[in-house]
Design a protein around this motif. Structure first.
Motif, PDB file in Angstrom:
ATOM      1  N   TYR A 183      36.619  39.209  51.778  1.00  0.00           N
ATOM      2  CA  TYR A 183      37.037  38.109  50.895  1.00  0.00           C
ATOM      3  C   TYR A 183      38.472  37.694  51.202  1.00  0.00           C
ATOM      4  O   TYR A 183      38.804  36.509  51.223  1.00  0.00           O
ATOM      5  CB  TYR A 183      36.932  38.504  49.420  1.00  0.00           C
ATOM      6  CG  TYR A 183      35.578  38.964  48.941  1.00  0.00           C
ATOM      7  CD1 TYR A 183      34.391  38.552  49.548  1.00  0.00           C
ATOM      8  CD2 TYR A 183      35.476  39.843  47.867  1.00  0.00           C
ATOM      9  CE1 TYR A 183      33.158  38.986  49.089  1.00  0.00           C
ATOM     10  CE2 TYR A 183      34.244  40.279  47.409  1.00  0.00           C
ATOM     11  CZ  TYR A 183      33.088  39.854  48.017  1.00  0.00           C
ATOM     12  OH  TYR A 183      31.870  40.297  47.554  1.00  0.00           O
ATOM     13  N   ALA A 223      39.988  43.391  43.004  1.00  0.00           N
ATOM     14  CA  ALA A 223      39.165  42.176  42.981  1.00  0.00           C
ATOM     15  C   ALA A 223      39.863  41.087  43.784  1.00  0.00           C
ATOM     16  O   ALA A 223      41.091  41.034  43.858  1.00  0.00           O
ATOM     17  CB  ALA A 223      38.927  41.693  41.556  1.00  0.00           C
ATOM     18  N   VAL A 225      47.638  40.223  38.244  1.00  0.00           N
ATOM     19  CA  VAL A 225      46.866  39.200  38.953  1.00  0.00           C
ATOM     20  C   VAL A 225      47.842  38.259  39.646  1.00  0.00           C
ATOM     21  O   VAL A 225      48.757  37.726  39.017  1.00  0.00           O
ATOM     22  CB  VAL A 225      45.952  38.419  37.986  1.00  0.00           C
ATOM     23  CG1 VAL A 225      45.183  37.338  38.718  1.00  0.00           C
ATOM     24  CG2 VAL A 225      44.990  39.376  37.271  1.00  0.00           C
ATOM     25  N   THR A 259      43.584  40.785  42.307  1.00  0.00           N
ATOM     26  CA  THR A 259      43.815  41.603  41.124  1.00  0.00           C
ATOM     27  C   THR A 259      44.187  42.999  41.584  1.00  0.00           C
ATOM     28  O   THR A 259      43.412  43.643  42.299  1.00  0.00           O
ATOM     29  CB  THR A 259      42.569  41.658  40.219  1.00  0.00           C
ATOM     30  OG1 THR A 259      42.190  40.336  39.856  1.00  0.00           O
ATOM     31  CG2 THR A 259      42.833  42.477  38.968  1.00  0.00           C
ATOM     32  N   GLU A 306      43.099  34.778  44.948  1.00  0.00           N
ATOM     33  CA  GLU A 306      43.718  35.422  43.798  1.00  0.00           C
ATOM     34  C   GLU A 306      43.369  36.902  43.912  1.00  0.00           C
ATOM     35  O   GLU A 306      42.193  37.253  44.042  1.00  0.00           O
ATOM     36  CB  GLU A 306      43.153  34.852  42.499  1.00  0.00           C
ATOM     37  CG  GLU A 306      43.621  35.594  41.258  1.00  0.00           C
ATOM     38  CD  GLU A 306      42.893  35.127  40.023  1.00  0.00           C
ATOM     39  OE1 GLU A 306      43.379  34.163  39.390  1.00  0.00           O
ATOM     40  OE2 GLU A 306      41.838  35.718  39.707  1.00  0.00           O
ATOM     41  N   GLY A 340      47.826  34.929  41.917  1.00  0.00           N
ATOM     42  CA  GLY A 340      47.003  33.815  42.383  1.00  0.00           C
ATOM     43  C   GLY A 340      47.776  32.886  43.299  1.00  0.00           C
ATOM     44  O   GLY A 340      48.983  33.037  43.511  1.00  0.00           O
ATOM     45  N   HIS A 380      46.625  45.852  35.000  1.00  0.00           N
ATOM     46  CA  HIS A 380      46.286  44.905  36.061  1.00  0.00           C
ATOM     47  C   HIS A 380      47.385  43.853  36.235  1.00  0.00           C
ATOM     48  O   HIS A 380      47.958  43.378  35.263  1.00  0.00           O
ATOM     49  CB  HIS A 380      44.947  44.215  35.764  1.00  0.00           C
ATOM     50  CG  HIS A 380      43.803  45.155  35.827  1.00  0.00           C
ATOM     51  ND1 HIS A 380      43.155  45.623  34.710  1.00  0.00           N
ATOM     52  CD2 HIS A 380      43.195  45.738  36.875  1.00  0.00           C
ATOM     53  CE1 HIS A 380      42.196  46.456  35.071  1.00  0.00           C
ATOM     54  NE2 HIS A 380      42.202  46.546  36.378  1.00  0.00           N
ATOM     55  N   ASN A 404      39.552  36.887  44.045  1.00  0.00           N
ATOM     56  CA  ASN A 404      38.965  35.712  43.386  1.00  0.00           C
ATOM     57  C   ASN A 404      38.000  36.122  42.279  1.00  0.00           C
ATOM     58  O   ASN A 404      36.940  35.527  42.103  1.00  0.00           O
ATOM     59  CB  ASN A 404      38.299  34.788  44.401  1.00  0.00           C
ATOM     60  CG  ASN A 404      39.293  34.175  45.354  1.00  0.00           C
ATOM     61  OD1 ASN A 404      40.476  34.070  45.050  1.00  0.00           O
ATOM     62  ND2 ASN A 404      38.832  33.785  46.519  1.00  0.00           N
ATOM     63  N   GLY A 405      38.378  37.173  41.554  1.00  0.00           N
ATOM     64  CA  GLY A 405      37.583  37.647  40.423  1.00  0.00           C
ATOM     65  C   GLY A 405      36.375  38.482  40.799  1.00  0.00           C
ATOM     66  O   GLY A 405      35.646  38.926  39.916  1.00  0.00           O
ATOM     67  N   ARG A 406      36.170  38.718  42.085  1.00  0.00           N
ATOM     68  CA  ARG A 406      35.002  39.479  42.540  1.00  0.00           C
ATOM     69  C   ARG A 406      35.428  40.869  42.978  1.00  0.00           C
ATOM     70  O   ARG A 406      36.278  41.024  43.841  1.00  0.00           O
ATOM     71  CB  ARG A 406      34.344  38.778  43.721  1.00  0.00           C
ATOM     72  CG  ARG A 406      33.741  37.439  43.369  1.00  0.00           C
ATOM     73  CD  ARG A 406      33.274  36.678  44.581  1.00  0.00           C
ATOM     74  NE  ARG A 406      32.294  37.414  45.370  1.00  0.00           N
ATOM     75  CZ  ARG A 406      31.777  36.963  46.503  1.00  0.00           C
ATOM     76  NH1 ARG A 406      32.168  35.791  46.979  1.00  0.00           N
ATOM     77  NH2 ARG A 406      30.894  37.666  47.155  1.00  0.00           N
TER      78      ARG A 406
END
Length: 134
Positions: A118, A104, A48, A128, A126, A50, A46, A106-108
């Motif tokens: 989103y 993902a 990420v 992922t 952010e 942000g 992964h 924002n972490g969702r």
């Protein structure tokens, strides 16, 4: 039962089936052959990213594709202009590449259509990204 480190996990990538790699359709066809099925997997890696501020109309600079039943958005290409190219220039060790998947926002996680909603929030996001480990 297989040891924990050898068990299939959600997010693993199928990279070869009965010696066939590359296109998913070719690997699916290889499963349909008679006899045992030998599958090669890779764990997900992964990245990420942000602080992607989309509030001022800035663009990610990604060409993406998705299927409605998928839980990821496929990155077809990283365009020469956009927030992702700027990220890649500043962070070559964590670059976003064609073939990565957005899994993902924002972490969702969620369905690809939800992920696109989103991203379209017009806020700071952010993302992922996932790819097979090397």
């Amino acid at each position: 039962a297989a040891p924990e480190e050898r068990r299939v996990r959600e997010g693993d990538y199928v990279v070869v089936v009965n010696g066939v790699s590359g296109e998913a359709s070719a690997m699916l066809e290889a499963i349909g052959t008679d006899g045992p099925v030998d599958i090669g997997l890779r764990r997900a890696h992964h990245v990420v990213v942000g602080g992607l501020d989309l509030s001022s109309g800035a663009k990610l600079g990604l060409e993406m594709a998705f299927h409605t039943m998928s839980t990821a958005i496929f990155v077809r290409s990283v365009l020469p202009e956009g927030l992702i190219q700027a990220h890649n220039a500043a962070h070559p060790e964590a670059e976003v590449r064609p073939g990565d998947r957005v899994v993902a926002v924002n972490g969702r996680g969620g369905r690809s259509e939800d992920l696109l909603l989103y991203i379209g929030c017009g806020c700071t996001v952010e993302l992922t990204f996932s790819r097979p480990s090397e």
